[in-house]
Design a protein around this motif. Structure first.
Motif, short mmCIF file in Angstrom:
data_model
loop_
_atom_site.label_atom_id
_atom_site.label_comp_id
_atom_site.label_asym_id
_atom_site.label_seq_id
_atom_site.Cartn_x
_atom_site.Cartn_y
_atom_site.Cartn_z
N VAL A 82 -4.98 1.45 2.51
CA VAL A 82 -5.01 2.23 1.26
C VAL A 82 -5.64 3.60 1.49
O VAL A 82 -5.07 4.64 1.11
N LEU B 184 1.38 2.12 -3.65
CA LEU B 184 0.07 2.32 -4.26
C LEU B 184 -0.57 3.61 -3.78
O LEU B 184 -1.12 4.38 -4.57
N THR C 143 0.79 -1.24 0.00
CA THR C 143 0.00 0.00 0.00
C THR C 143 0.82 1.28 0.00
O THR C 143 0.32 2.31 -0.45
N THR D 213 -3.26 6.92 1.57
CA THR D 213 -3.51 7.87 0.48
C THR D 213 -3.78 9.26 1.04
O THR D 213 -3.27 10.27 0.53
#
Length: 272
Positions: free
Chosen positions: A153, A90, A87, A157
């Motif tokens: 995630v 990502l 993650t 983020t």
């Protein structure tokens, strides 16, 4: 008419009463766990145990609880490490690059939590048994990651989104590559948020029950599953001891989470 001194006394009294009420609400149920863990004989209508001791603590230490504790922590550590490896890059890509269908990608990671967990885990269990991962630590790790990826995630983020992009651009203008700018600027600034996300994932895996029971039973034993088995067998003392042991790391990690989870991370959830 109340004087200023009387008004202050009333305020202090109300504040104290509120603190006492909150303590009773929070610690009342926990106190019953502590009492039950030491109760060797406790029958109705007695308000307190007729006999107390360490018999059930000794029984727990000689039984499967240590194996459940060890396996649970091992699974949680593996799940946390694998989730971070997946993650962090990502989440950085989702936060920085204008990739197409970004909302759809984030929504895909949210889907496991959008439906009741039982049918999701039942279907996942069927697939894991088909590839010979049922009843194994590897299968439990994978089923934990289904839920862990949701927390990681979205949280990471938001963390990378909160890091000013202008700082990276300044490093790139000074000659650093995008790769070096990430490791020298963004990653250090995002470290508190990464720690917070790590604690969330670890706590989720440590406390996860449904997927562990479906995929790992009867060969993989964690503390939530152990507590469930003892509760079903009406071993209230053993269940209370296992609940206390499961609660302690959660309290410590939640205190650490409160330290590292900053308000600017939460404000970015609406912007990712």
């Amino acid at each position: 008419m109340l004087t200023a001194e009387s008004f202050d006394m009333v305020q202090r009294t109300l504040r104290m009463a509120g603190m006492v009420a909150a303590a009773v609400i929070i610690f009342g149920p926990l106190s019953s766990l502590v009492i039950w863990s030491f109760a060797e004989k406790w029958y109705w209508p007695h308000l307190f145990p007729q006999q107390t001791g360490l018999f059930y603590w000794a029984k727990v230490m000689q039984g499967d609880l240590l194996r459940a504790l060890t396996d649970g922590f091992l699974i949680a550590v593996v799940v946390t490490v694998l989730t971070l490896v997946i993650t962090i890059p990502l989440a950085y890509v989702l936060a920085r690059l204008p990739i197409p269908f970004k909302p759809l990608i984030l929504m895909i990671f949210l889907l496991p939590q959008a439906f009741p967990q039982l049918p999701v885990f039942v279907n996942s269990t069927t697939l894991l048994y088909q590839v010979n991962l049922g009843g194994k630590l590897g299968g439990v790790v994978l089923i934990h990651m289904v839920g862990a990826l949701v927390f990681a995630v979205w949280t990471m983020t938001a963390v990378f989104k909160s890091v000013p992009e202008a700082l990276e651009e300044a490093a790139i203008n000074l000659g650093a590559s995008r790769f070096k700018a990430f490791f020298s600027v963004s990653l250090p600034l995002a470290t508190p948020g990464i720690i917070a996300s790590t604690l969330l994932v670890f706590l989720y895996s440590l406390d996860e029950f449904t997927g562990t029971l479906l995929v790992g039973s009867p060969f993989v034993l964690t503390l939530p599953v152990y507590m469930y088995r003892t509760s079903v067998g009406y071993e209230l003392q053993v269940a209370s001891i296992s609940a206390l042991m499961l609660m302690l790391p959660g309290i410590v990690l939640l205190v650490l989470l409160e330290r590292y989870m900053k308000s600017e991370y939460l404000s970015m959830f609406g912007r990712i």
